[in-house]
Design a protein around this motif. Structure first.
Motif, mmCIF file in Angstrom:
data_model
loop_
_atom_site.group_PDB
_atom_site.id
_atom_site.type_symbol
_atom_site.label_atom_id
_atom_site.label_comp_id
_atom_site.label_asym_id
_atom_site.label_seq_id
_atom_site.Cartn_x
_atom_site.Cartn_y
_atom_site.Cartn_z
ATOM 1 N N LEU A 70 0.815 -1.209 0.000
ATOM 2 C CA LEU A 70 0.000 0.000 0.000
ATOM 3 C C LEU A 70 0.854 1.267 0.000
ATOM 4 C CD1 LEU A 70 -2.754 -1.069 2.567
ATOM 5 C CD2 LEU A 70 -2.945 -0.998 0.073
ATOM 6 N N ALA A 71 1.964 1.234 0.727
ATOM 7 C CA ALA A 71 2.841 2.406 0.780
ATOM 8 C C ALA A 71 3.439 2.711 -0.588
ATOM 9 C CB ALA A 71 3.947 2.187 1.807
ATOM 10 N N GLU A 72 3.725 1.673 -1.361
ATOM 11 C CA GLU A 72 4.223 1.879 -2.728
ATOM 12 C C GLU A 72 3.173 2.587 -3.568
ATOM 13 O OE1 GLU A 72 7.025 1.601 -5.858
ATOM 14 O OE2 GLU A 72 7.255 1.135 -3.720
ATOM 15 N N GLY A 73 1.902 2.241 -3.351
ATOM 16 C CA GLY A 73 0.832 2.918 -4.074
ATOM 17 C C GLY A 73 0.686 4.372 -3.663
ATOM 18 N N VAL A 74 0.830 4.658 -2.368
ATOM 19 C CA VAL A 74 0.754 6.049 -1.905
ATOM 20 C C VAL A 74 1.890 6.868 -2.494
ATOM 21 C CG1 VAL A 74 0.904 7.526 0.137
ATOM 22 C CG2 VAL A 74 -0.484 5.453 0.201
ATOM 23 N N LEU A 151 -1.584 11.518 2.304
ATOM 24 C CA LEU A 151 -2.731 10.627 2.154
ATOM 25 C C LEU A 151 -3.928 11.347 1.546
ATOM 26 C CD1 LEU A 151 -2.583 8.675 5.557
ATOM 27 C CD2 LEU A 151 -1.879 7.861 3.299
ATOM 28 N N GLU A 152 -4.080 12.627 1.857
ATOM 29 C CA GLU A 152 -5.203 13.389 1.318
ATOM 30 C C GLU A 152 -5.092 13.593 -0.185
ATOM 31 O OE1 GLU A 152 -5.187 16.961 3.572
ATOM 32 O OE2 GLU A 152 -6.047 16.042 5.388
ATOM 33 N N GLN A 153 -3.887 13.483 -0.728
ATOM 34 C CA GLN A 153 -3.696 13.637 -2.168
ATOM 35 C C GLN A 153 -4.014 12.359 -2.941
ATOM 36 O OE1 GLN A 153 0.322 14.996 -2.763
ATOM 37 N NE2 GLN A 153 0.089 16.757 -1.401
ATOM 38 N N CYS A 154 -4.225 11.257 -2.226
ATOM 39 C CA CYS A 154 -4.477 9.965 -2.867
ATOM 40 C C CYS A 154 -5.956 9.597 -2.765
ATOM 41 C CB CYS A 154 -3.632 8.862 -2.222
ATOM 42 S SG CYS A 154 -1.862 9.166 -2.269
ATOM 43 N N ASP A 155 -6.392 8.793 -3.715
ATOM 44 C CA ASP A 155 -7.760 8.280 -3.715
ATOM 45 C C ASP A 155 -7.773 6.971 -2.926
ATOM 46 O OD1 ASP A 155 -10.379 7.632 -4.206
ATOM 47 O OD2 ASP A 155 -10.015 6.914 -6.250
ATOM 48 N N LYS A 196 -4.352 6.605 -16.778
ATOM 49 C CA LYS A 196 -3.349 7.400 -16.089
ATOM 50 C C LYS A 196 -3.087 6.935 -14.660
ATOM 51 C CE LYS A 196 -4.321 11.554 -18.820
ATOM 52 N NZ LYS A 196 -4.693 12.996 -18.772
ATOM 53 N N ASN A 197 -3.826 5.942 -14.194
ATOM 54 C CA ASN A 197 -3.636 5.485 -12.830
ATOM 55 C C ASN A 197 -4.108 4.037 -12.717
ATOM 56 O OD1 ASN A 197 -2.896 5.541 -10.174
ATOM 57 N ND2 ASN A 197 -4.396 7.076 -9.531
ATOM 58 N N ILE A 198 -3.701 3.369 -11.628
ATOM 59 C CA ILE A 198 -4.123 1.999 -11.366
ATOM 60 C C ILE A 198 -4.688 1.908 -9.949
ATOM 61 C CG2 ILE A 198 -2.403 1.012 -12.940
ATOM 62 C CD1 ILE A 198 -0.813 0.177 -10.425
ATOM 63 N N LEU A 199 -5.339 0.812 -9.672
ATOM 64 C CA LEU A 199 -5.952 0.572 -8.369
ATOM 65 C C LEU A 199 -5.213 -0.565 -7.669
ATOM 66 C CD1 LEU A 199 -8.295 0.984 -6.301
ATOM 67 C CD2 LEU A 199 -9.576 -0.722 -7.631
#
Length: 347
Positions: A70-74, A151-155, A196-199
């Protein structure tokens, strides 16, 4: 007469942050957050795949891998979908390790004159460190949680499951499907522009006693999740508690539902540990590697029979091949110098 030849031009679609093509299958990969684990999986996790982590008995190191994932995703501003019953998903997100850029000294360590190769002088400019060959130029500090502003900048979606007649696995699957559809993570063949992004999806301790579901329901959920991921710009990490993978027949069926299967065995749960493992925290095994677009996985990933051990440091999760140290005891040296053992050789 004009020629019909046309020069092939590369696509100008912007790459997804934190994603890169595979060297073996040309699939789009993303990091697990652990560079050494990426190497064992063939470079990283292909988009649209599912990795299952068989938890250690304490559950500390499987949770650590989930946090790195998860941290890699953030760090790359990926979207996160976090779920689990054993711990509040919001608590997991707010305790993720903070990313720190590696210094040039850590990436390219300085060599002293004594370390230079004298015989093979032509190899003196080659790197001696083969443990970090990935694209990661950052590490995660376990002692420093990620800042709230980042964290607020991430979905990020923390999925809470309710107690109702609908099984929790069905609730989770429905919410995930709705999230992928509403946020545009499903693959649309008619779309002209690139994604442009992944989940990143994480589920902690799927099928433990808090879920209250049968093994058939868990297997159905994993197969449905795998099918959903194949049609989405997403990847998922699911940890499996020991009460499921301890049963041999059920373990094989669960492993068949995942693309990658990683087993963790920590020494914390054992009363006595072999002194040879004193520098490590446990044993890790890659029990399954996906074959995407090829008949078999890369042979160097499958035929390596060396035992793998791991240790967790403040800023890195290290995985190494276990080797026995050389026997330098005094008994051995004395036996070699014992005159009684010398034999007369006639030429």
């Amino acid at each position: 007469m004009t020629s019909s030849f046309q020069r092939k031009v590369k696509s100008r679609v912007e790459p997804i942050p934190g994603c890169y093509p595979s060297l073996y299958t040309h699939h789009l990969l993303t990091s697990t957050g652990v560079p050494d684990l990426d190497l064992l999986l063939g470079g990283g996790l292909p988009i649209g795949t599912l990795i299952l982590v068989e938890e250690d008995f304490v559950g500390a190191y499987s949770k650590l891998l989930l946090k790195y994932f998860l941290a890699e995703g953030v760090h790359h501003k990926h979207s996160l979908f976090v779920s689990g019953l054993i711990q509040d998903p919001d608590s997991i997100v707010h305790n993720l390790p903070n990313a720190e850029d590696k210094s040039e000294e850590e990436i390219k360590p300085n060599k002293s004159k004594d370390d230079e190769l004298k015989i093979a002088w032509r190899y003196k400019d080659k790197s001696m460190d083969t443990s970090d060959k990935t694209r990661n130029k950052h590490s995660f500090n376990l002692q420093k949680p990620v800042e709230k502003s980042i964290l607020e900048q991430c979905d990020i979606v923390a999925c809470d499951l309710e107690d109702s007649r609908v099984p929790k696995s069905v609730q989770l699957l429905n919410k995930l499907h709705e999230h992928c559809t509403s946020r545009g993570f499903t693959i649309d063949p008619t779309s002209q522009g690139g994604k442009k992004n992944i989940l990143r999806v994480s589920v902690q301790s799927l099928g433990d006693i808090l879920w209250g579901e049968s093994s058939t329901q868990i297997l159905s959920f994993l197969l449905a999740l795998k099918s959903l991921l194949r049609n989405c710009y997403a990847t998922a990490l699911v940890t499996i508690p020991p009460n499921l993978w301890e049963k041999e027949d059920l373990r094989d069926r669960i492993a068949g539902c995942g693309d990658f299967v990683v087993n963790l065995k920590s020494f914390d749960a054992e009363e006595t540990v072999n002194p040879m493992y004193k520098d490590y925290h446990g044993i890790i095994a890659i029990n399954r590697i996906a074959s995407l677009g090829v008949l078999t996985p890369p042979q160097h990933l499958v035929k390596d029979d060396n035992e793998l051990v791991f240790k967790s440091r403040r800023n890195r999760f290290l995985i190494e091949k276990f080797h026995l140290p050389p026997d330098l005891s005094e008994v051995v040296s004395r036996d070699q110098k014992d005159p009684k053992l010398k034999k007369k050789i006639d030429f």
